[in-house]
Structures are given as structure tokens and as C-alpha cells.
Design an enzyme around this catalytic site. Structure first.
Site, PDB file in Angstrom:
ATOM      1  N   GLU A 229       1.416   2.852   3.520  1.00 12.24           N
ATOM      2  CA  GLU A 229       2.436   2.493   2.538  1.00 12.24           C
ATOM      3  C   GLU A 229       3.236   3.733   2.186  1.00 12.24           C
ATOM      4  OE1 GLU A 229       0.122   0.959  -0.703  1.00 12.24           O
ATOM      5  OE2 GLU A 229      -0.482   2.935  -1.392  1.00 12.24           O
TER       6      GLU A 229
ATOM      7  N   HIS B 138       0.650   1.908  -5.628  1.00 15.82           N
ATOM      8  CA  HIS B 138      -0.484   2.750  -5.961  1.00 15.82           C
ATOM      9  C   HIS B 138      -0.037   4.087  -6.554  1.00 15.82           C
ATOM     10  CE1 HIS B 138      -2.841   0.369  -2.801  1.00 15.82           C
ATOM     11  NE2 HIS B 138      -3.408   0.128  -3.959  1.00 15.82           N
TER      12      HIS B 138
END
Length: 294
Positions: A211, A249
Site C-alpha cells: 500500500e 494505516h
């Protein structure tokens, strides 16, 4: 074969008597995991009934290892106590500590990961779903019924995308799926898992899920180019993230062009990795590579 977790693994659960620990211990047992005990110094000597299985509670990880020969611990303790839990497990000589807890201060994660490495303990996580070797063992919170044993290895920053790719490729199946977590500091990296899958004779292909943020995927690409001979297929989450905004995150922080989904895709494709634009397209790439290899 599998990496890091097999049917022979003997699993302790630190925090087993809490709400999350109870729920997921039951799920791990249902998946065939050999859970040999829980750890709670205030409830040592008791047993907890999980359907047809009574699991003893030990006062410490060391007591649990001495009594059962445990070699894995799954950590379900609150963030403030996570560092102490991992240090205790490392001091006791546990081989693998799977830290599910999210919200752990980064300085605590740095401290316990460094300490565990010095003691010879592998940490998976923190803030991760754990790992599963389908049909053998499940250490963490990954659903066990969405795939089957097979010959694909999977390493992922994202829990949700771990589950999705497992489901997309359920007809093929997996050797081991490892959710490494998306925090800025994790104990086991993409590279660690790539190296293990490369050596695993029962893994034919590796799926890498990354990511935006950081440079872990770029470093993984460099490692693949030099050391990995098995095919790798990847998916990078975050192509549609607005520029200049921190998302996802705690590790998903982009600085200039570094850490963007496009930069990661370019680095991976430069070493021969197929990168899907969506999870479904990624699964199609996997099927195409496997078909071409037959």
C-alpha cells in the site's frame, strides 16, 4: 511445507481470557490450531472450556513453554501492555510472537521488536491479522474458511486485502498467508516472507500486497530482482488516494513521489512482477501465470 507456522506448532495465547482472546482462540481451535494454553498471571491454574476442548491458563509464558513445549504465542493484550508481553515471550525463548494488538506506540514497537530479534524470537505484527497455513494452523484472526491448502504464498500489509485475495483465489489455495501489518515498524517484512517462500518447496508463486507509504515495496522489488526466482504477483492499495493526504494505516505516509502507488508499481514491474490494478485483476494475473507455467 509452509513458512513459520505448521500443524506441529504449539500455540499459547497471551490475553486468552479477555473478550477478543476468547473469541479468536475458539476460532483458532476450530481451524485445527494446536492451542496448548493461555497466559494470565491472575488466572493461573484455571482452565477455559472451548466447546470440547479445555485449555489451561498459565501464569507466565515461561510456565506455558515448560508445561507444553509451546513455540508460538499470539498476543491479544491491550496496547499499554504489549511491549511487556512480547519481552516476556522473548525472554522465555518463544520462537514466534504474533502481535495482533493495534494502537501500540511506535517507540514500544521498536523496542520490543529489537529486543525480540536479539533473543531469537520472530515477531509478526504488530497491528496485524496474523498468519495461517490452511488446513494446518491459524495464529491470529484470519478467517480459516475462505480458502483451502494450495501452492500460493501470500504476504500482505493489509488484513482486509489478505482476506479478499484468499477468497479470490480460493479454488487454487495457499501454502501460507502472512499479514505483516501496516504500522511504520513491523517485526516481519515483505522481504522476510519472500525469502522464506523462495525456500519453501511447496510454494510455487507469491502474492505480495502493499500500500502507499514508506518504501517497503520498493525494497522488496530490489530483493526480488536479486534473489527470487519464483513468479511474484502484486497489488498496491492506494492508487486513488488524494495527493497530499495521509490515509489508511499509520505507515501510509507519502512524501513527494516516494511511497506512491505508482512508484511502487514501477519498481515491481521493473523486476518482472505483474501488478494488478484491482484485487480481482491481481487474481487473474495469478491464474494466468500459473496457467503459463503448466
Amino acid at each position: 511445507m509452509a513458512i513459520h507456522l505448521t500443524k506441529e506448532s504449539k500455540v499459547l495465547v497471551q490475553g486468552m481470557t479477555g473478550g477478543e482472546g476468547m473469541k479468536h482462540t475458539r476460532r483458532m481451535l476450530a481451524a485445527g490450531t494446536n492451542v496448548v494454553g493461555g497466559v494470565n498471571p491472575r488466572k493461573a491454574g484455571r482452565t477455559v472450556d472451548f466447546d470440547d476442548r479445555a485449555v489451561p491458563v498459565f501464569g507466565s509464558v515461561a510456565d506455558g513453554i515448560q508445561a507444553t513445549g509451546a513455540d508460538v504465542t499470539v498476543v491479544f493484550v491491550p496496547p499499554a501492555h504489549a511491549k511487556a508481553a512480547v519481552v516476556e515471550a522473548a525472554d522465555a525463548g518463544i520462537g514466534l510472537a504474533v502481535v495482533i494488538t493495534e494502537g501500540i506506540p511506535v517507540h514500544d514497537s521498536v523496542a520490543f521488536i529489537t529486543y525480540a530479534r536479539q533473543k531469537g524470537t520472530r515477531v509478526v505484527g504488530p497491528n496485524c491479522p496474523g498468519l495461517i497455513t490452511p488446513g494446518q494452523s491459524n495464529a491470529g484472526i484470519i478467517p480459516a474458511d475462505i480458502t483451502k491448502p494450495g501452492r500460493i504464498g501470500l504476504v500482505s500489509k493489509s488484513g482486509t486485502l489478505t482476506y479478499q485475495l484468499m477468497y479470490e483465489l480460493r479454488d487454487i489455495g495457499f501454502s501460507t498467508c502472512v499479514g505483516i501489518g501496516g504500522d511504520p515498524v513491523v517485526g516481519t517484512t515483505h522481504i522476510d516472507c519472500l525469502a522464506a517462500f523462495q525456500e519453501d518447496p511447496d510454494t510455487d508463486l507469491v502474492v505480495l500486497i502493499g500500500e502507499i507509504g514508506g518504501d517497503a515495496e520498493e525494497r522488496a522489488a530490489a530483493y526480488i530482482g536479486e534473489h527470487v526466482t519464483k513468479p511474484v504477483v502484486a497489488y498496491i492499495a492506494g492508487f486513488t488516494a488524494p495527493e497530499g493526504r495521509t490515509m489508511g494505516h499509520a505507515g501510509a505516509i507519502v512524501s513527494g513521489s516516494s511511497g506512491t502507488a505508482q512508484a511502487k508499481k514501477d519498481a515491481l514491474e521493473a523486476v518482472g512482477v505483474r501488478v494488478g490494478g484491482t484485487p480481482t485483476e491481481t487474481a487473474r494475473h495469478v491464474l494466468a501465470v500459473l496457467e503459463a507455467g503448466r
